[in-house]
Design a protein around this motif. Sequence first.
Motif, PDB file in Angstrom:
ATOM      1  N   LEU A   2       0.869  -1.139   0.067  1.00 12.64           N
ATOM      2  CA  LEU A   2      -0.046  -0.109  -0.009  1.00 12.64           C
ATOM      3  C   LEU A   2       0.941   1.140  -0.033  1.00 12.64           C
ATOM      4  O   LEU A   2       1.748   1.581   0.942  1.00 12.64           O
ATOM      5  CB  LEU A   2      -0.862   0.170   1.235  1.00 12.64           C
ATOM      6  CG  LEU A   2      -1.910   1.193   1.359  1.00 12.64           C
ATOM      7  CD1 LEU A   2      -3.020   0.829   0.367  1.00 12.64           C
ATOM      8  CD2 LEU A   2      -2.492   1.257   2.522  1.00 12.64           C
ATOM      9  N   ASP A   3       0.665   1.997  -1.085  1.00 12.52           N
ATOM     10  CA  ASP A   3       1.788   3.092  -1.009  1.00 12.52           C
ATOM     11  C   ASP A   3       0.672   4.474  -1.358  1.00 12.52           C
ATOM     12  O   ASP A   3      -0.428   4.411  -1.655  1.00 12.52           O
ATOM     13  CB  ASP A   3       2.722   3.304  -2.221  1.00 12.52           C
ATOM     14  CG  ASP A   3       3.739   3.980  -1.714  1.00 12.52           C
ATOM     15  OD1 ASP A   3       3.997   5.108  -1.444  1.00 12.52           O
ATOM     16  OD2 ASP A   3       5.126   3.508  -1.911  1.00 12.52           O
ATOM     17  N   PHE A   4       1.250   5.725  -1.098  1.00 18.30           N
ATOM     18  CA  PHE A   4       0.305   7.069  -1.192  1.00 18.30           C
ATOM     19  C   PHE A   4       1.394   8.140  -1.104  1.00 18.30           C
ATOM     20  O   PHE A   4       2.448   8.015  -0.732  1.00 18.30           O
ATOM     21  CB  PHE A   4      -0.734   6.849   0.167  1.00 18.30           C
ATOM     22  CG  PHE A   4       0.019   6.464   1.430  1.00 18.30           C
ATOM     23  CD1 PHE A   4       0.615   7.560   2.164  1.00 18.30           C
ATOM     24  CD2 PHE A   4       0.059   5.596   1.836  1.00 18.30           C
ATOM     25  CE1 PHE A   4       0.798   7.415   3.318  1.00 18.30           C
ATOM     26  CE2 PHE A   4       0.527   4.924   3.212  1.00 18.30           C
ATOM     27  CZ  PHE A   4       1.001   6.226   4.013  1.00 18.30           C
ATOM     28  N   ALA A   5       0.783   9.294  -1.298  1.00 24.32           N
ATOM     29  CA  ALA A   5       1.539  10.502  -1.058  1.00 24.32           C
ATOM     30  C   ALA A   5       1.358  10.921   0.452  1.00 24.32           C
ATOM     31  O   ALA A   5       0.573  10.720   0.988  1.00 24.32           O
ATOM     32  CB  ALA A   5       1.102  11.491  -2.217  1.00 24.32           C
ATOM     33  N   VAL A   6       2.764  11.610   0.739  1.00 24.96           N
ATOM     34  CA  VAL A   6       2.580  12.534   1.926  1.00 24.96           C
ATOM     35  C   VAL A   6       2.690  13.978   1.681  1.00 24.96           C
ATOM     36  O   VAL A   6       3.587  14.499   1.138  1.00 24.96           O
ATOM     37  CB  VAL A   6       3.692  12.052   2.849  1.00 24.96           C
ATOM     38  CG1 VAL A   6       3.903  12.841   4.297  1.00 24.96           C
ATOM     39  CG2 VAL A   6       3.635  10.488   3.396  1.00 24.96           C
ATOM     40  N   HIS A   7       1.552  14.632   2.056  1.00 23.82           N
ATOM     41  CA  HIS A   7       1.513  15.918   1.836  1.00 23.82           C
ATOM     42  C   HIS A   7       1.562  16.788   3.534  1.00 23.82           C
ATOM     43  O   HIS A   7       0.865  16.179   4.363  1.00 23.82           O
ATOM     44  CB  HIS A   7       0.189  16.416   1.167  1.00 23.82           C
ATOM     45  CG  HIS A   7       0.158  17.849   1.061  1.00 23.82           C
ATOM     46  ND1 HIS A   7       0.745  18.465   0.149  1.00 23.82           N
ATOM     47  CD2 HIS A   7      -0.911  18.745   1.664  1.00 23.82           C
ATOM     48  CE1 HIS A   7       0.133  19.849   0.073  1.00 23.82           C
ATOM     49  NE2 HIS A   7      -0.529  20.019   1.067  1.00 23.82           N
ATOM     50  N   VAL A   8       2.230  17.812   3.455  1.00 24.65           N
ATOM     51  CA  VAL A   8       2.099  18.502   4.703  1.00 24.65           C
ATOM     52  C   VAL A   8       1.438  19.863   4.436  1.00 24.65           C
ATOM     53  O   VAL A   8       1.813  20.483   3.731  1.00 24.65           O
ATOM     54  CB  VAL A   8       3.581  18.961   4.947  1.00 24.65           C
ATOM     55  CG1 VAL A   8       3.579  19.573   6.462  1.00 24.65           C
ATOM     56  CG2 VAL A   8       4.460  17.341   5.298  1.00 24.65           C
ATOM     57  N   ASP A   9       0.576  20.106   5.123  1.00 21.97           N
ATOM     58  CA  ASP A   9      -0.176  21.380   5.343  1.00 21.97           C
ATOM     59  C   ASP A   9       0.303  22.074   6.095  1.00 21.97           C
ATOM     60  O   ASP A   9       0.288  22.148   7.428  1.00 21.97           O
ATOM     61  CB  ASP A   9      -1.656  21.004   5.500  1.00 21.97           C
ATOM     62  CG  ASP A   9      -2.702  22.463   5.155  1.00 21.97           C
ATOM     63  OD1 ASP A   9      -2.139  23.352   5.265  1.00 21.97           O
ATOM     64  OD2 ASP A   9      -3.890  22.108   5.462  1.00 21.97           O
ATOM     65  N   ALA A  10       1.487  23.068   5.797  1.00 21.78           N
ATOM     66  CA  ALA A  10       2.135  24.071   6.586  1.00 21.78           C
ATOM     67  C   ALA A  10       1.655  25.329   6.182  1.00 21.78           C
ATOM     68  O   ALA A  10       2.500  26.351   6.205  1.00 21.78           O
ATOM     69  CB  ALA A  10       3.436  23.745   6.161  1.00 21.78           C
ATOM     70  N   ALA A  11       0.559  25.648   5.711  1.00 17.91           N
ATOM     71  CA  ALA A  11      -0.004  26.901   5.592  1.00 17.91           C
ATOM     72  C   ALA A  11       0.172  28.106   6.780  1.00 17.91           C
ATOM     73  O   ALA A  11       0.581  29.013   6.623  1.00 17.91           O
ATOM     74  CB  ALA A  11      -1.620  26.744   5.610  1.00 17.91           C
ATOM     75  N   TRP A  12       0.206  27.362   8.127  1.00 20.26           N
ATOM     76  CA  TRP A  12       0.399  28.086   9.093  1.00 20.26           C
ATOM     77  C   TRP A  12       2.092  28.131   9.534  1.00 20.26           C
ATOM     78  O   TRP A  12       2.717  29.068   9.593  1.00 20.26           O
ATOM     79  CB  TRP A  12      -0.262  27.889  10.300  1.00 20.26           C
ATOM     80  CG  TRP A  12       0.315  28.553  11.645  1.00 20.26           C
ATOM     81  CD1 TRP A  12       0.527  28.057  12.493  1.00 20.26           C
ATOM     82  CD2 TRP A  12       0.203  29.910  11.689  1.00 20.26           C
ATOM     83  NE1 TRP A  12       0.729  29.007  13.708  1.00 20.26           N
ATOM     84  CE2 TRP A  12       0.861  30.158  13.109  1.00 20.26           C
ATOM     85  CE3 TRP A  12       0.063  31.201  10.988  1.00 20.26           C
ATOM     86  CZ2 TRP A  12       0.822  31.509  13.630  1.00 20.26           C
ATOM     87  CZ3 TRP A  12       0.160  32.387  11.696  1.00 20.26           C
ATOM     88  CH2 TRP A  12       0.567  32.522  12.832  1.00 20.26           C
ATOM     89  N   GLY A  13       2.637  27.052   9.521  1.00 24.80           N
ATOM     90  CA  GLY A  13       3.738  26.816  10.214  1.00 24.80           C
ATOM     91  C   GLY A  13       4.961  26.875   9.173  1.00 24.80           C
ATOM     92  O   GLY A  13       6.094  26.701   9.706  1.00 24.80           O
ATOM     93  N   GLY A  14       4.671  26.976   7.899  1.00 22.11           N
ATOM     94  CA  GLY A  14       5.831  26.822   6.849  1.00 22.11           C
ATOM     95  C   GLY A  14       7.064  27.494   7.244  1.00 22.11           C
ATOM     96  O   GLY A  14       8.201  27.120   7.056  1.00 22.11           O
ATOM     97  N   TYR A  15       6.852  28.995   7.204  1.00 17.36           N
ATOM     98  CA  TYR A  15       7.811  29.764   7.487  1.00 17.36           C
ATOM     99  C   TYR A  15       8.626  29.539   8.786  1.00 17.36           C
ATOM    100  O   TYR A  15       9.756  30.117   8.846  1.00 17.36           O
ATOM    101  CB  TYR A  15       7.400  31.493   7.341  1.00 17.36           C
ATOM    102  CG  TYR A  15       7.132  31.630   5.807  1.00 17.36           C
ATOM    103  CD1 TYR A  15       8.170  32.330   5.483  1.00 17.36           C
ATOM    104  CD2 TYR A  15       6.151  31.535   5.294  1.00 17.36           C
ATOM    105  CE1 TYR A  15       8.049  32.843   3.902  1.00 17.36           C
ATOM    106  CE2 TYR A  15       5.966  31.775   3.883  1.00 17.36           C
ATOM    107  CZ  TYR A  15       6.977  32.628   3.233  1.00 17.36           C
ATOM    108  OH  TYR A  15       6.894  33.052   2.010  1.00 17.36           O
TER     109      TYR A  15
END
Length: 651
Positions: A350-363
């Motif tokens: 089983l494989d899948f993408a890993v996405h990070v929602d860093a809208a707030w913490g990205g910077y």
Amino acid sequence: MSAARPFPAQEPRDHTLDACFLGPYGENDALLEKLLVEFLRDHVYWRRNFHPEDPPAIATAAAHHPDYLAFESRMRRELHQLSAALKKSVPFHSPRYIGHMASDLLLPGLAAQMLTLPYNPNNVSEDAAPVTVDMEVQAGLQLARMLGYPHDPAQDACAFGHLTSGGTLANYQALRLALALKAFPVALRAAQVPELALPEDDWTAFNLSQAAGIALLERWQQWLAAQAPAARRHWLDKVERERIEQRGLAGFFAAHPSLRVPRVLAPVTAHYSWSKGLKLLGFGRDQLELLPTDGMRLDAAALRDALARCARECQPVLMCVAVLGGTEYGTIDPIDAVLAARDASRRAGLDFAVHVDAAWGGYLATLFRHEDGTLRTRDEVAADYVQFPTPAVHAAFAALGDTDSVTVDPHKLGYLPYGSGAFVCRDHRAMALLAERADYVFHAATPAGYLARYRSLGQFIPEGSKSGAAAAAVYVTHKVLPLDHAHFGALPRATVRAAEAFHARAQRFALELAGVAHALVPFAPDSNLVCLALNPCGNTLPAAANAFVRALHDELRCDPQQPLQLKEFFGSVTSLRPDMLGPAQTTRLLTALGLRADSFDADEDRLLILRHTLMNPYLMDHENGISYIDRYFDFLARRVRALSRNADLRP
């Protein structure tokens, strides 16, 4: 207002920050005015020198004509009315504003955007924006470097990023790209493309890793390029007919009955844009599986259990979302544990993408980067703080470079004007699967080379027309303040320190109010967002505690019917739900607040808490020896004591 407390000793002042913003008092008005006048004149000179042999189209005498003067009068009247109305806006610039994710704007970005607006570039392609399209692609590479992604366009596997109106649209783009890459190998199998060593069945094809999927895409492109023109067109059309982008979800899965529509796994703290995105793309809300948290951070054990179940049931997973700085609580998910869970899941097929929602913490990632782009150790980062970063937070940021894509919002912790979100993927080659054609905008042949290809930006992004001025603002800001700890990092450093001071002051506040109200920070802050839970002493019911917090928030929220100056501080509110907290955390918090664990009902199934976003770098005003954090808690203590005496709110 109480007198200011003795101010803590401070290291030598960095006056770079003094030049970054217009300032809470408009202190840098002369600097901004000088910049705007200089570059407005420069813009006018550019117009006059485009073809200086052309005569002026507007006569000098026109400015004295009655019609001209009447138009000017109407324009001035409407602009004055607009200016007056805007005085009711939320004072994001003030250190008294600690509500939502907004603050003062960085001068380089504000000036760059205003400077670029008269040129009105449209970043759909270089034909409409020959300068700012390149700036947008470069801004994507700047963000990629900050995140630890490959950022050299000479590398085959270089990252790619583009700007969006906000994090919501960036999250949609992440879903689009992950689905295109997941489904493409299945389309190649259906088209029976020869000589490509395709996976043996649809399940295996649907569960290739992103790296394997991109390698297969490249082999297909190379094989196709080697064919004669007629054969190339034949195979291109045959594969296109099988792609999910052509068939649609219903047609694709009807053609592949052994496959099920994939799910997206995300923590229960995930932004509501994920629900919106799945509905918008036709998956349906049922395909979003929200996982429990541990202290408002994704529970890695729950993720592993969900993946094991999906593998047993042959339920595909499109993506697992990790949150880097939740918009409600500022908490940071264990990204390293998510990647480890995927490694284990791969062994089960089983494989899948890993996405990070860093809208707030990205910077915040700037705090973890040396000037050469390499990762700083935890000890190096921690030297500037009392507790930040915890080992878990450092591990999460260290793992960013191994994820597949990230959402970042320059208009949040990047201190830039709305709307400028950003989507960044680790390997740009997958973006070919999203390409669209429009002969009147894009050239027929895809240009060679990384930068040349993405100058036809509109082929790859969800939007059509989009602001080049926003791209200029992001690019110029990153050039003035490079995305590392020594430059841009000075901003989040000041605010993380403020968050630590706020947390410590909240603990003293709780002691000061003993016997009046229970108060606690429900979760130690991972970033520069701190919540505060409150309940008047003697009350055991969440409904009464919520009424108490609502009354406090009424004094902290913007009220356009009242003069802004009547508000001492601005804050926001959010809620905690038992289904989000889990039994153990629910019991812990309710017990600490003196509330009954069995007292929630269908109408009041959540606990309201105050939410404080500490973006303003002047919360600790060293110039004047003022702590707006202390002043806020003094104000809050007065209001809590006053409300606790109110018969309508007394338990």
